[in-house]
Design a protein around this motif. Structure first.
Motif, PDB file in Angstrom:
ATOM      1  N   UNK A 251       0.790  -0.997  -0.128  1.00  0.00           N
ATOM      2  CA  UNK A 251      -0.239   0.082   0.102  1.00  0.00           C
ATOM      3  C   UNK A 251       0.938   0.950  -0.372  1.00  0.00           C
ATOM      4  N   UNK A 252       0.310   2.520  -1.315  1.00  0.00           N
ATOM      5  CA  UNK A 252       1.238   3.807  -1.185  1.00  0.00           C
ATOM      6  C   UNK A 252       0.138   4.760  -0.213  1.00  0.00           C
ATOM      7  N   UNK A 253       0.587   6.026   0.927  1.00  0.00           N
ATOM      8  CA  UNK A 253      -0.420   6.628   0.900  1.00  0.00           C
ATOM      9  C   UNK A 253       0.313   8.238   0.359  1.00  0.00           C
ATOM     10  N   UNK A 254      -0.219   8.906  -0.271  1.00  0.00           N
ATOM     11  CA  UNK A 254       0.566  10.366  -0.350  1.00  0.00           C
ATOM     12  C   UNK A 254       0.661  11.022   0.477  1.00  0.00           C
ATOM     13  N   UNK A 255       0.574  12.498   0.453  1.00  0.00           N
ATOM     14  CA  UNK A 255       0.277  13.048   2.095  1.00  0.00           C
ATOM     15  C   UNK A 255      -0.201  13.753   1.315  1.00  0.00           C
ATOM     16  N   UNK A 256      -1.474  14.307   0.687  1.00  0.00           N
ATOM     17  CA  UNK A 256      -2.761  15.540   0.060  1.00  0.00           C
ATOM     18  C   UNK A 256      -1.863  16.254  -0.202  1.00  0.00           C
ATOM     19  N   UNK A 257      -1.351  17.326   0.802  1.00  0.00           N
ATOM     20  CA  UNK A 257      -1.314  19.040   0.277  1.00  0.00           C
ATOM     21  C   UNK A 257       0.498  19.279  -0.923  1.00  0.00           C
ATOM     22  N   UNK A 258       1.073  18.130  -0.876  1.00  0.00           N
ATOM     23  CA  UNK A 258       2.179  17.651  -1.147  1.00  0.00           C
ATOM     24  C   UNK A 258       1.268  17.674  -3.270  1.00  0.00           C
ATOM     25  N   UNK A 259       0.469  17.753  -3.566  1.00  0.00           N
ATOM     26  CA  UNK A 259      -0.257  17.641  -4.842  1.00  0.00           C
ATOM     27  C   UNK A 259      -1.676  18.439  -4.630  1.00  0.00           C
ATOM     28  N   UNK A 260      -2.488  17.994  -4.259  1.00  0.00           N
ATOM     29  CA  UNK A 260      -3.701  19.333  -4.193  1.00  0.00           C
ATOM     30  C   UNK A 260      -3.854  19.981  -2.832  1.00  0.00           C
ATOM     31  N   UNK A 261      -4.949  20.442  -3.304  1.00  0.00           N
ATOM     32  CA  UNK A 261      -5.653  21.100  -1.840  1.00  0.00           C
ATOM     33  C   UNK A 261      -6.978  20.769  -1.741  1.00  0.00           C
ATOM     34  N   UNK A 262      -7.062  20.563   0.011  1.00  0.00           N
ATOM     35  CA  UNK A 262      -7.527  19.590   0.462  1.00  0.00           C
ATOM     36  C   UNK A 262      -8.988  20.588   0.808  1.00  0.00           C
ATOM     37  N   UNK A 263      -8.867  21.964   0.703  1.00  0.00           N
ATOM     38  CA  UNK A 263     -10.256  21.670   0.893  1.00  0.00           C
ATOM     39  C   UNK A 263     -11.205  22.278  -0.699  1.00  0.00           C
ATOM     40  N   UNK A 264     -10.127  22.679  -2.057  1.00  0.00           N
ATOM     41  CA  UNK A 264     -11.231  22.581  -2.864  1.00  0.00           C
ATOM     42  C   UNK A 264     -10.559  21.400  -4.051  1.00  0.00           C
ATOM     43  N   UNK A 265      -9.875  20.484  -3.524  1.00  0.00           N
ATOM     44  CA  UNK A 265     -10.100  18.942  -4.019  1.00  0.00           C
ATOM     45  C   UNK A 265      -8.720  19.229  -5.272  1.00  0.00           C
ATOM     46  N   UNK A 266      -8.462  20.782  -5.576  1.00  0.00           N
ATOM     47  CA  UNK A 266      -7.625  21.139  -6.630  1.00  0.00           C
ATOM     48  C   UNK A 266      -6.213  20.396  -6.473  1.00  0.00           C
ATOM     49  N   UNK A 267      -5.563  20.070  -7.552  1.00  0.00           N
ATOM     50  CA  UNK A 267      -4.140  20.266  -7.833  1.00  0.00           C
ATOM     51  C   UNK A 267      -3.461  21.244  -7.567  1.00  0.00           C
ATOM     52  N   UNK A 268      -2.966  20.943  -6.777  1.00  0.00           N
ATOM     53  CA  UNK A 268      -1.461  22.107  -6.788  1.00  0.00           C
ATOM     54  C   UNK A 268      -0.490  22.158  -7.468  1.00  0.00           C
ATOM     55  N   UNK A 269       0.450  23.870  -6.929  1.00  0.00           N
ATOM     56  CA  UNK A 269       1.728  23.622  -7.679  1.00  0.00           C
ATOM     57  C   UNK A 269       2.427  22.142  -7.658  1.00  0.00           C
ATOM     58  N   UNK A 270       2.582  21.691  -6.678  1.00  0.00           N
ATOM     59  CA  UNK A 270       3.659  20.406  -6.101  1.00  0.00           C
ATOM     60  C   UNK A 270       3.244  18.903  -7.602  1.00  0.00           C
ATOM     61  N   UNK A 271       1.723  19.239  -7.998  1.00  0.00           N
ATOM     62  CA  UNK A 271       1.251  17.870  -8.917  1.00  0.00           C
ATOM     63  C   UNK A 271       2.062  17.200  -9.967  1.00  0.00           C
ATOM     64  N   UNK A 272       2.693  18.613 -10.285  1.00  0.00           N
ATOM     65  CA  UNK A 272       3.598  17.970 -12.060  1.00  0.00           C
ATOM     66  C   UNK A 272       4.413  17.788 -11.605  1.00  0.00           C
ATOM     67  N   UNK A 273       5.567  18.441 -10.807  1.00  0.00           N
ATOM     68  CA  UNK A 273       6.455  17.593 -10.124  1.00  0.00           C
ATOM     69  C   UNK A 273       6.237  16.337  -9.720  1.00  0.00           C
ATOM     70  N   UNK A 274       5.341  16.441  -8.847  1.00  0.00           N
ATOM     71  CA  UNK A 274       5.293  14.569  -7.959  1.00  0.00           C
ATOM     72  C   UNK A 274       4.278  13.738  -9.129  1.00  0.00           C
ATOM     73  N   UNK A 275       4.065  13.924 -10.243  1.00  0.00           N
ATOM     74  CA  UNK A 275       4.126  13.080 -11.201  1.00  0.00           C
ATOM     75  C   UNK A 275       4.546  12.569 -12.194  1.00  0.00           C
ATOM     76  N   UNK A 276       5.503  13.987 -12.735  1.00  0.00           N
ATOM     77  CA  UNK A 276       7.081  13.361 -13.207  1.00  0.00           C
ATOM     78  C   UNK A 276       7.585  12.298 -12.496  1.00  0.00           C
ATOM     79  N   UNK A 277       7.714  12.920 -10.882  1.00  0.00           N
ATOM     80  CA  UNK A 277       8.324  11.535 -10.052  1.00  0.00           C
ATOM     81  C   UNK A 277       8.598  11.124 -10.121  1.00  0.00           C
ATOM     82  N   UNK A 278       6.725  10.674  -9.781  1.00  0.00           N
ATOM     83  CA  UNK A 278       6.278   9.002  -9.749  1.00  0.00           C
ATOM     84  C   UNK A 278       6.117   8.351 -10.745  1.00  0.00           C
TER      85      UNK A 278
END
Length: 299
Positions: A251-278
């Motif tokens: 099981x892999x859990x990702x801490x949400x604030x590194x890729x999204x805004x937890x209130x709006x559920x929208x991707x944040x600035x960390x989404x693209x770098x994280x997706x590229x590293x994954x």
């Protein structure tokens, strides 16, 4: 106000299966909690903004290149707050039902906290809000099992069985995200949540070298990693993971604030770098699995 298209029900598609687009490997990855298609018969009494806090929003998109690395990727389209496929079919609190269930039930610890097969509450800022202003009928829970839980489990099991039949084994990755206030919910102030938490149920569901490999690949991108704390894995990896039979599940859990805004559920600035590293993580995992072939007993 009508729901936006991405929240609209998809009763004919409870699970999406993305087949390998490169040479197939015994790699199966699933995102059981990132669904955003809210069934019309949900009947909840909380607003959508609060309800959506139960989603692992966009997790399947972060890992969407798995098929390009030879893996089969599955994603639930429905939300876990409707029915949680990472719980067993009898993990139900009888107190939430209007009448008695027709067979014995086995509610777990999480169920008694309101987070079982059928969620009873949603938490925000330490406050728990009931999802329903009523008790659920046996018929509606059985309908959710039949139309959503069972198709998801059948599709996942088919993918696992196909890999085992073809290759003699399988590596399964169960993909999630976690809220930033996990430790607050647990009443702890002495711990900091890592960017990733890897769970193998305390060393029982996959080879030790596999969980360490994934951890090292994630750390290479500058992300922090913890093992089995505070998440160890639940129903799916516990059922699939049998490392003594070359069936490894993690099981892999990702801490949400590194890729999204937890209130709006929208991707944040960390989404693209994280997706590229994954994508690099996926390549590393695929290379590892490829190096294990052929497995003993493969056909």
């Amino acid at each position: 106000m009508p729901l936006p298209d991405f929240l609209q029900p998809r009763p004919d598609t409870p699970v999406e299966v993305f087949a390998p687009s490169a040479a197939a490997l015994p790699l199966v990855c699933d995102s059981p909690h990132s669904g955003t298609a809210y069934p019309a018969d949900f009947g909840h009494c909380v607003d959508m903004a609060l309800l959506r806090r139960g989603e692992d929003t966009d997790v399947h998109k972060l890992w969407q290149r798995w098929p390009a690395h030879g893996a089969t990727l599955l994603a639930a389209t429905f939300p876990r707050t409707y029915i949680d496929v990472n719980r067993s079919a009898d993990d139900i609190d009888p107190a939430q039902l209007a009448t008695a269930w027709p067979s014995p039930l086995a509610p777990g610890v999480k169920t008694r906290q309101g987070l079982g097969l059928i969620w009873q509450r949603i938490v925000r800022d330490g406050q728990a809000t009931p999802l329903y202003d009523r008790k659920l009928s046996v018929a509606e829970v059985q309908s959710r099992l039949r139309h959503y839980w069972q198709p998801y489990h059948a599709a996942l099991q088919q993918a696992i069985d196909a890999s085992v039949a073809r290759f003699g084994g399988v590596w399964h990755l169960n993909l999630h995200s976690m809220p930033n206030d996990v430790y607050r919910r647990l009443g702890r102030t002495d711990a900091t949540l890592a960017d990733f938490v890897l769970g193998d149920r305390d060393g029982t569901t996959c080879a030790p070298e596999f969980i360490r490999l994934v951890g090292e690949l994630l750390q290479a991108g500058g992300y922090s990693v913890a093992y089995n704390e505070p998440y160890k894995g639940v129903e799916l990896i516990g059922r699939i993971g049998q490392p003594q039979l070359n069936r490894h599940s993690l099981q892999i859990e990702i801490r949400r604030p590194i890729y999204m805004d937890e209130d709006t559920r929208a991707p944040n600035a960390g989404f693209a770098p994280l997706q590229a590293h994954l994508d690099k993580v996926m390549q590393g995992v695929a290379d590892y699995v490829r190096a294990q072939l052929p497995l003993a007993g493969a056909v």
